[in-house]
Enzyme design. Structure first.
Site, PDB file in Angstrom:
ATOM      1  CG  ASP A  27      -2.106   1.073   1.010  1.00 37.61           C
ATOM      2  OD1 ASP A  27      -2.234   1.341  -0.064  1.00 37.61           O
ATOM      3  OD2 ASP A  27      -2.624   1.246   2.148  1.00 37.61           O
ATOM      4  CG  HIS A  78      -0.767   1.869  -9.226  1.00 38.78           C
ATOM      5  ND1 HIS A  78      -0.707   1.658  -7.866  1.00 38.78           N
ATOM      6  CD2 HIS A  78      -1.839   2.417  -9.603  1.00 38.78           C
ATOM      7  CE1 HIS A  78      -1.823   1.965  -7.699  1.00 38.78           C
ATOM      8  NE2 HIS A  78      -2.669   2.680  -8.522  1.00 38.78           N
ATOM      9  CG  LEU A 138       9.332 -17.275  -3.349  1.00 36.31           C
ATOM     10  CD1 LEU A 138       9.369 -17.084  -1.880  1.00 36.31           C
ATOM     11  CD2 LEU A 138       9.898 -15.859  -4.054  1.00 36.31           C
TER      12      LEU A 138
HETATM   13  C1  IPE Z   1      -5.524  -2.709  -0.008  1.00 36.45           C
HETATM   14  O1  IPE Z   1      -4.992  -1.365  -0.165  1.00 36.45           O
HETATM   15  C2  IPE Z   1      -5.510  -3.482  -1.213  1.00 36.45           C
HETATM   16  C3  IPE Z   1      -4.303  -3.414  -1.891  1.00 36.45           C
HETATM   17  C4  IPE Z   1      -2.942  -3.441  -1.598  1.00 36.45           C
HETATM   18  C5  IPE Z   1      -4.245  -4.416  -3.018  1.00 36.45           C
HETATM   19  P1  IPE Z   1      -6.129  -0.309  -0.367  1.00 36.45           P
HETATM   20  O2  IPE Z   1      -5.320   1.206  -0.523  1.00 36.45           O
HETATM   21  O3  IPE Z   1      -7.079  -0.654  -1.370  1.00 36.45           O
HETATM   22  O4  IPE Z   1      -6.887  -0.495   0.938  1.00 36.45           O
HETATM   23  P2  IPE Z   1      -7.936   0.575   1.874  1.00 36.45           P
HETATM   24  O5  IPE Z   1      -8.931   0.872   1.012  1.00 36.45           O
HETATM   25  O6  IPE Z   1      -7.028   1.911   2.300  1.00 36.45           O
HETATM   26  O7  IPE Z   1      -8.143  -0.394   3.230  1.00 36.45           O
HETATM   27  C1  IPE Z   2      -1.720   0.128  -2.979  1.00 36.78           C
HETATM   28  O1  IPE Z   2      -1.410   1.503  -3.348  1.00 36.78           O
HETATM   29  C2  IPE Z   2      -1.997  -0.225  -4.628  1.00 36.78           C
HETATM   30  C3  IPE Z   2      -3.202  -0.860  -4.894  1.00 36.78           C
HETATM   31  C4  IPE Z   2      -4.394  -0.789  -3.958  1.00 36.78           C
HETATM   32  C5  IPE Z   2      -3.336  -1.630  -6.218  1.00 36.78           C
HETATM   33  P1  IPE Z   2      -2.474   2.458  -3.360  1.00 36.78           P
HETATM   34  O2  IPE Z   2      -3.027   2.793  -4.650  1.00 36.78           O
HETATM   35  O3  IPE Z   2      -3.710   2.333  -2.277  1.00 36.78           O
HETATM   36  O4  IPE Z   2      -1.813   3.922  -2.663  1.00 36.78           O
HETATM   37  P2  IPE Z   2      -2.353   4.841  -1.730  1.00 36.78           P
HETATM   38  O5  IPE Z   2      -3.017   4.125  -0.420  1.00 36.78           O
HETATM   39  O6  IPE Z   2      -3.521   5.591  -2.419  1.00 36.78           O
HETATM   40  O7  IPE Z   2      -1.370   5.880  -1.321  1.00 36.78           O
HETATM   41 MG    MG Z   3      -4.097   2.394  -0.486  1.00 33.95          MG
END
Ligand code: IPE
Ligand code: IPE
Ligand code: MG
Length: 254
Positions: free
Chosen positions: A26, A43, A137
């Site tokens: 995240d 990403h 792995l």
């Molecule tokens: C959780 O991240 C899912 C992934 C990393 C794939 P999110 O950014 O979607 O989570 P929330 O919504 O903040 O809980």
């Molecule tokens: C996690 O990073 C990746 C996915 C959920 C696909 P985010 O896109 O949630 O990044 P933030 O949380 O908005 O910074």
């Molecule tokens: Mg996020």
């Protein structure tokens, strides 16, 4: 690996290196925003961290690495971000499958594939097939995955397979129907990006996983940051319901 028996289950003996690490990747969007870049640039950069984690886990002797790439709730994001993520996933499968194979990595994708394009499903199947017999792995990517979906799917699968049981099944009966039936339960869970929640990731198998949260954003999460997380894990005492004294009395089997 040495195991010792609990009254109800076999539990892992304390081990220096976690056998299975599960990660919520995240913070990509915030990483990009800090640099005045579009979210998708985060990403894109996050892919580098994936590569680094795979390499580090291979070097450390971690047997299973599970990464949350797209949750069943992430469809709620703007459609251009969702389609970017799907394209990136497809490109990764296309480009990286051969490299993973060369490195003896077995690739598994878990989650509901029914919403994916046919071509993406084909790439998933091809990559899994190519790497199926590798014994290095095991890298699991959770895509369109939700912990509740997984449990419901398993209940339905078991019910269909064993209708004569009329729902009278045990935890052990259900486990083979969960999508990660091939892996031991995660020893260590890492979430980057500062949030302290599970966000519907693996629910069933994380019942006794050690949780580690870091503010580091996923694109900045590197080998050194992983080492800090593993050090934290190594300082935990995993009691699985026992007392501390009982653990020091237990003698692991050979
Ligand atoms: C959780 O991240 C899912 C992934 C990393 C794939 P999110 O950014 O979607 O989570 P929330 O919504 O903040 O809980
Ligand atoms: C996690 O990073 C990746 C996915 C959920 C696909 P985010 O896109 O949630 O990044 P933030 O949380 O908005 O910074
Ligand atoms: Mg996020």
């Amino acid at each position: 690996m040495a195991l010792f028996k609990s009254s109800t289950r076999t539990i892992p003996a304390p081990s220096a290196v976690p056998r299975h690490i599960a990660m919520i990747m995240d913070g990509n969007g915030r990483w990009a925003k800090q640099r005045l870049l579009p979210r998708v640039a985060g990403h894109q950069r996050g892919v580098e961290s994936v590569r680094e984690m795979v390499k580090a886990c291979r070097q450390l002797g971690v047997e299973y690495l599970t990464l949350f790439a797209f949750s069943s709730e992430n469809w709620r994001r703007p459609s251009d971000e969702v389609s970017f993520l799907m394209q990136l996933f497809m490109k990764m499968l296309e480009r990286e499958a051969v490299n993973l194979h060369k490195n003896n990595v077995r690739l598994k994708i878990i989650g509901d594939r029914s919403r994916f394009d046919e071509l993406l499903v084909k790439y998933i199947e091809d990559a899994e097939l190519l790497t199926a017999n590798n014994d290095g792995l095991t890298l699991t990517i959770a895509a369109n995955y939700g912990g509740r979906w997984d449990i419901m799917n398993a209940v339905q699968g078991l019910w269909k397979a064993r209708p004569e049981m009329s729902g009278n099944f045990s935890e052990e009966d259900l486990e083979p129907y969960l999508s990660m039936h091939y892996a031991p339960e995660p020893d260590l869970f890492i979430r980057t990006g500062g949030e302290q929640r599970i966000s519907n990731f693996i629910l069933w198998q994380m019942a006794y996983t050690e949780l580690y949260f870091t503010d580091t954003l996923w694109p900045a999460f590197d080998r050194a940051a992983l080492d800090v997380a593993i050090q934290s894990y190594q300082n935990r005492e995993r009691r699985f319901g026992r007392t501390s004294e009982q653990l020091t009395e237990s003698k692991p089997d050979a």
